[in-house]
Design a protein around this motif. Structure first.
Motif, PDB file in Angstrom:
ATOM      1  N   GLU A  71       0.829  -1.208   0.000  1.00  0.00           N
ATOM      2  CA  GLU A  71       0.000   0.000   0.000  1.00  0.00           C
ATOM      3  C   GLU A  71       0.864   1.259   0.000  1.00  0.00           C
ATOM      4  N   ILE A  72       1.959   1.237   0.745  1.00  0.00           N
ATOM      5  CA  ILE A  72       2.876   2.385   0.774  1.00  0.00           C
ATOM      6  C   ILE A  72       3.466   2.614  -0.617  1.00  0.00           C
ATOM      7  N   LYS A  73       3.879   1.536  -1.278  1.00  0.00           N
ATOM      8  CA  LYS A  73       4.441   1.672  -2.629  1.00  0.00           C
ATOM      9  C   LYS A  73       3.407   2.219  -3.595  1.00  0.00           C
ATOM     10  N   SER A  74       2.167   1.759  -3.486  1.00  0.00           N
ATOM     11  CA  SER A  74       1.092   2.251  -4.336  1.00  0.00           C
ATOM     12  C   SER A  74       0.846   3.735  -4.097  1.00  0.00           C
ATOM     13  N   LEU A  75       0.849   4.139  -2.846  1.00  0.00           N
ATOM     14  CA  LEU A  75       0.658   5.546  -2.498  1.00  0.00           C
ATOM     15  C   LEU A  75       1.792   6.399  -3.063  1.00  0.00           C
ATOM     16  N   TRP A  81       2.933  10.421  -9.551  1.00  0.00           N
ATOM     17  CA  TRP A  81       2.139  10.713 -10.741  1.00  0.00           C
ATOM     18  C   TRP A  81       1.524  12.107 -10.623  1.00  0.00           C
ATOM     19  N   ARG A  82       0.996  12.440  -9.449  1.00  0.00           N
ATOM     20  CA  ARG A  82       0.391  13.767  -9.245  1.00  0.00           C
ATOM     21  C   ARG A  82       1.435  14.869  -9.364  1.00  0.00           C
ATOM     22  N   LYS A  83       2.631  14.617  -8.861  1.00  0.00           N
ATOM     23  CA  LYS A  83       3.704  15.612  -8.986  1.00  0.00           C
ATOM     24  C   LYS A  83       4.028  15.868 -10.449  1.00  0.00           C
ATOM     25  N   LYS A  84       4.116  14.787 -11.227  1.00  0.00           N
ATOM     26  CA  LYS A  84       4.415  14.934 -12.658  1.00  0.00           C
ATOM     27  C   LYS A  84       3.304  15.695 -13.365  1.00  0.00           C
ATOM     28  N   GLU A  85       2.042  15.385 -13.024  1.00  0.00           N
ATOM     29  CA  GLU A  85       0.903  16.078 -13.629  1.00  0.00           C
ATOM     30  C   GLU A  85       0.923  17.567 -13.267  1.00  0.00           C
TER      31      GLU A  85
END
Length: 92
Positions: A71-75, A81-85
């Motif tokens: 779960e930590i890796k998924s988070l 991804w949000r940072k890149k966006e």
């Protein structure tokens, strides 16, 4: 007070219940007397209290620890991804 009545780990979850913005529920948690440890999380953060519980229990449960690590890796992937966006949108 519950922490003084049990040998089990206790997580103090303070909430904004008054005009003091949660300080009135935070202070009794962080001022617990010596010998009565209480973990605490940020005001209005029940999800963090739940995650802390999972980590505490997971310390003795290998399966739970593996699932929490996944779960930590998924988070982390979602955050990256949000940072890149955000960076891409800032350039536009």
């Amino acid at each position: 007070m519950a922490a003084s009545l049990t040998p089990s780990p206790v997580i103090g979850l303070h909430v904004r219940a008054s005009v003091m913005d949660g300080l009135d529920s935070l202070l009794p948690i962080v001022q617990m007397r010596r010998g009565v440890p209480v973990a605490t999380v940020v005001v209005k953060s029940a999800p963090n209290a739940g995650l802390l519980s999972v980590r505490t229990i997971g310390a003795g449960d290998p399966d739970l620890l593996v699932r929490r690590t996944q779960e930590i890796k998924s988070l982390q992937k979602r955050i990256n991804w949000r940072k890149k966006e955000s960076a891409r949108n800032a350039c536009l």
